[in-house]
Design an enzyme around this catalytic site. Structure first.
Site, PDB file in Angstrom:
ATOM      1  N   GLU A 182    -121.822 -70.454 -36.654  1.00 42.75           N
ATOM      2  CA  GLU A 182    -122.944 -70.693 -37.573  1.00 42.75           C
ATOM      3  C   GLU A 182    -122.773 -72.007 -38.319  1.00 42.75           C
ATOM      4  O   GLU A 182    -123.719 -72.780 -38.488  1.00 42.75           O
ATOM      5  CB  GLU A 182    -123.048 -69.557 -38.607  1.00 42.75           C
ATOM      6  CG  GLU A 182    -123.335 -68.185 -38.018  1.00 42.75           C
ATOM      7  CD  GLU A 182    -122.072 -67.408 -37.652  1.00 42.75           C
ATOM      8  OE1 GLU A 182    -121.074 -68.029 -37.225  1.00 42.75           O
ATOM      9  OE2 GLU A 182    -122.097 -66.175 -37.775  1.00 42.75           O
ATOM     10  N   CYS A 201    -119.963 -64.276 -41.263  1.00 45.92           N
ATOM     11  CA  CYS A 201    -118.895 -64.033 -42.238  1.00 45.92           C
ATOM     12  C   CYS A 201    -119.323 -64.537 -43.622  1.00 45.92           C
ATOM     13  O   CYS A 201    -120.340 -65.232 -43.758  1.00 45.92           O
ATOM     14  CB  CYS A 201    -117.602 -64.711 -41.785  1.00 45.92           C
ATOM     15  SG  CYS A 201    -117.564 -66.493 -42.082  1.00 45.92           S
TER      16      CYS A 201
HETATM   17  N1  THU Z   1    -116.638 -66.181 -35.921  1.00 39.23           N
HETATM   18  C1  THU Z   1    -117.826 -66.845 -35.855  1.00 39.23           C
HETATM   19  O1  THU Z   1    -117.949 -67.864 -35.168  1.00 39.23           O
HETATM   20  N2  THU Z   1    -118.868 -66.364 -36.574  1.00 39.23           N
HETATM   21  C2  THU Z   1    -118.840 -65.234 -37.310  1.00 39.23           C
HETATM   22  O2  THU Z   1    -119.827 -64.901 -37.938  1.00 39.23           O
HETATM   23  C3  THU Z   1    -117.629 -64.418 -37.345  1.00 39.23           C
HETATM   24  C4  THU Z   1    -116.429 -64.986 -36.713  1.00 39.23           C
HETATM   25  C5  THU Z   1    -115.519 -66.683 -35.135  1.00 39.23           C
HETATM   26  C6  THU Z   1    -114.385 -67.252 -35.921  1.00 39.23           C
HETATM   27  C7  THU Z   1    -113.249 -67.093 -34.943  1.00 39.23           C
HETATM   28  O3  THU Z   1    -113.255 -68.184 -34.048  1.00 39.23           O
HETATM   29  C8  THU Z   1    -113.590 -65.837 -34.164  1.00 39.23           C
HETATM   30  O4  THU Z   1    -114.986 -65.636 -34.363  1.00 39.23           O
HETATM   31  C9  THU Z   1    -112.834 -64.600 -34.592  1.00 39.23           C
HETATM   32  O5  THU Z   1    -112.933 -64.398 -35.958  1.00 39.23           O
END
Ligand code: THU
Length: 160
Positions: free
Chosen positions: A75, A112
């Site tokens: 994001e 997140c």
């Molecule tokens: N991650 C995202 O790209 N977006 C989210 O909303 C949650 C987590 C990624 C971060 C990391 O590379 C992987 O997912 C595991 O947490």
């Protein structure tokens, strides 16, 4: 003492074809972006796709690093790229999807906390609410605005 209640409206869909053509296009862009994620450590591949007010679609995917905290979520990759490429154009909608072991996540993928803060600031700069399409292969949740996911954001005004 005062008590306040906060109502969040979520629209839940079982199938992608229940969404509008524009929403489906954005979800498919997010799924495609997830396939190109660089996530050798978590093996959790996330894609985000933004529809800008000028009609352009910008995508992002999570980019990990051996120095773990240096990586970035899909994001934020997308939002920061949109900010770099079209600094004054609002984001109307974001779709998020994730793939693990080659399989699309079944439940909706929610951003997140750090991404919510970044999405909020982008939304607050524009004049339109940012729709969120949280894709899951078994359920899709749609929310009308970022503050539905982050009711008490830290704001630019807080710094003055
Ligand atoms: N991650 C995202 O790209 N977006 C989210 O909303 C949650 C987590 C990624 C971060 C990391 O590379 C992987 O997912 C595991 O947490």
């Amino acid at each position: 003492m005062k008590q306040r209640a906060y109502t969040v409206r979520m629209y839940e869909y079982d199938r992608l074809d229940e969404l509008s053509e524009e929403q489906v296009l954005l979800v498919n862009s997010a799924i495609k972006a997830a396939r190109d994620a660089y996530a050798p450590y978590s093996e959790y591949h996330v894609g985000a796709a933004l529809r800008l007010a000028n009609g352009e679609i910008i995508i992002g995917s999570n980019q990990e690093n051996a120095a773990y905290p240096s990586g970035l979520c899909a994001e934020r990759v997308a939002i920061f790229y949109a900010g770099a490429r079209h600094p004054d154009v609002a984001v109307q909608s974001i779709a998020i999807a994730a793939i693990r072991e080659g399989i699309l996540q079944e439940g909706p993928v929610a951003p997140c906390g750090a991404c919510r803060q970044v999405l909020y600031e982008k939304e607050s700069q524009g004049e339109v609410p940012m729709e969120l399409i949280l894709y899951g292969s078994k359920m899709i949740q749609v929310l009308n605005k970022v503050t539905d996911l982050l009711p008490l954001p830290f704001k630019l005004e807080d710094l003055s």
